[in-house]
Design an enzyme around this catalytic site. Structure first.
Site, PDB file in Angstrom:
ATOM      1  N   LYS A   1       0.801  -1.227   0.000  1.00  0.00           N
ATOM      2  CA  LYS A   1       0.000   0.000   0.000  1.00  0.00           C
ATOM      3  C   LYS A   1       0.833   1.277   0.000  1.00  0.00           C
ATOM      4  O   LYS A   1       0.396   2.303  -0.515  1.00  0.00           O
ATOM      5  CB  LYS A   1      -0.973   0.006   1.182  1.00  0.00           C
TER       6      LYS A   1
ATOM      7  N   ASP B   1      -9.807   3.156   1.464  1.00  0.00           N
ATOM      8  CA  ASP B   1      -9.818   2.521   2.785  1.00  0.00           C
ATOM      9  C   ASP B   1     -10.411   3.431   3.860  1.00  0.00           C
ATOM     10  O   ASP B   1     -11.144   2.963   4.737  1.00  0.00           O
ATOM     11  CB  ASP B   1      -8.401   2.126   3.203  1.00  0.00           C
TER      12      ASP B   1
ATOM     13  N   ALA C   1       0.995   0.361  12.302  1.00  0.00           N
ATOM     14  CA  ALA C   1       1.430   1.624  11.706  1.00  0.00           C
ATOM     15  C   ALA C   1       1.731   1.471  10.223  1.00  0.00           C
ATOM     16  O   ALA C   1       2.540   2.208   9.663  1.00  0.00           O
ATOM     17  CB  ALA C   1       2.673   2.151  12.436  1.00  0.00           C
TER      18      ALA C   1
ATOM     19  N   TYR D   1      -9.997  -9.755   8.238  1.00  0.00           N
ATOM     20  CA  TYR D   1     -11.229 -10.422   7.816  1.00  0.00           C
ATOM     21  C   TYR D   1     -11.016 -11.896   7.466  1.00  0.00           C
ATOM     22  O   TYR D   1     -11.940 -12.571   7.006  1.00  0.00           O
ATOM     23  CB  TYR D   1     -11.851  -9.697   6.619  1.00  0.00           C
TER      24      TYR D   1
END
Length: 270
Positions: A68, A105, A128, A215
């Site tokens: 990301k 997000d 973090a 998830y």
């Protein structure tokens, strides 16, 4: 007729439920498109985007752990995501072939919390990384008075609090939890193949909310611990579906049928 194509990239990626979500919406809307999971290593990020740039049917990709932050170096940043959230989870191909990054997000995280007032509240966040950045960005705009950030690297945690203009404390992972109104696990701890998040919830108030971004599994040890204390619990599917809805509209030019979320959750938990 060109079949529109999108996917989710990460390493590992087999656990991702994003293909199930996007395929459910594609079928529901009768859109001739595809959405798959693609394992991309850190060393192949540049090559992956170079290959996709010249494919007109490729509409974009979602980005998960651990890319990301790294994807910032490979795509155009028209919304100044680098200076704000500092991580991207959605890349799309513009009409001229330019690859552009954004972040859905933060909106996905905020959705389940939007019905409550958080001004003056205290949040505790674990992690973090890229997911934590989206969470902190959202918290900075929700009126939280204080944020305690727990992470292995305390210096990195402190720098992130400063980046988002949040008052609070940066603590090591094994520090006791404060009496926070909201606890968010934005780390991989508790995910399949990872150790559980080892925290004691006893100091949380009775009206606290525990929100786990993990998830896989959906019912993590952290959420089970929260439910055992009768605390409000939010699972990772809430954020996953919320951020996916925004990405789906970008990729396929149509709003997903959110009135069928209950049916979608049944599919994802089967």
């Amino acid at each position: 007729m060109t079949i529109l194509r999108a996917e989710v990239i990460g390493d590992p990626i087999a656990h991702s439920k994003s293909p199930l979500i996007h395929r459910f919406w594609l079928d529901a809307l009768g859109i001739d498109g595809s959405y798959d999971a693609c394992r991309v290593s850190a060393d192949d990020l540049a090559g992956y985007f170079a290959r996709c740039r010249d494919l007109p049917e490729w509409r974009g990709c979602n980005v998960t752990i651990p890319h990301k932050e790294a994807v910032l170096a490979h795509v155009e940043d028209r919304g100044d995501v680098r200076s704000s959230i500092g991580a991207m989870n959605t890349i799309f191909r513009d009409e001229d072939g330019t690859l552009v990054g954004t972040n859905t997000d933060a909106a996905g995280f905020y959705g389940p919390l939007s019905g409550s007032a958080w001004t003056g509240a205290h949040a505790a966040v674990v992690g973090a990384g890229g997911g934590a950045r989206a969470v902190l960005f959202a918290l900075s705009r929700m009126g939280f008075d204080r944020v305690t950030l727990l992470n292995r690297n305390v210096l990195k945690a402190g720098a992130l609090l400063g980046h988002f203009g949040l008052k609070g404390d940066a603590l090591p992972l094994d520090a006791p939890l404060p009496a926070a109104d909201l606890l968010v696990n934005a780390s991989p701890l508790g995910m399949q193949g990872q150790p559980p998040l080892d925290v004691d919830l006893d100091d949380l108030p009775d009206d606290a909310v525990v929100y786990d971004l993990v998830y896989a599994p959906i019912e993590t040890p952290l959420l089970a611990q929260a439910r055992a204390r009768d605390l409000a619990a939010v699972d990772g599917l809430e954020m996953l579906i919320g951020q996916a809805a925004a990405a789906f509209a970008i990729f396929f030019g149509a709003e997903p049928p959110r009135d069928r979320d209950a049916e979608l959750r049944e599919l994802l938990t089967a």
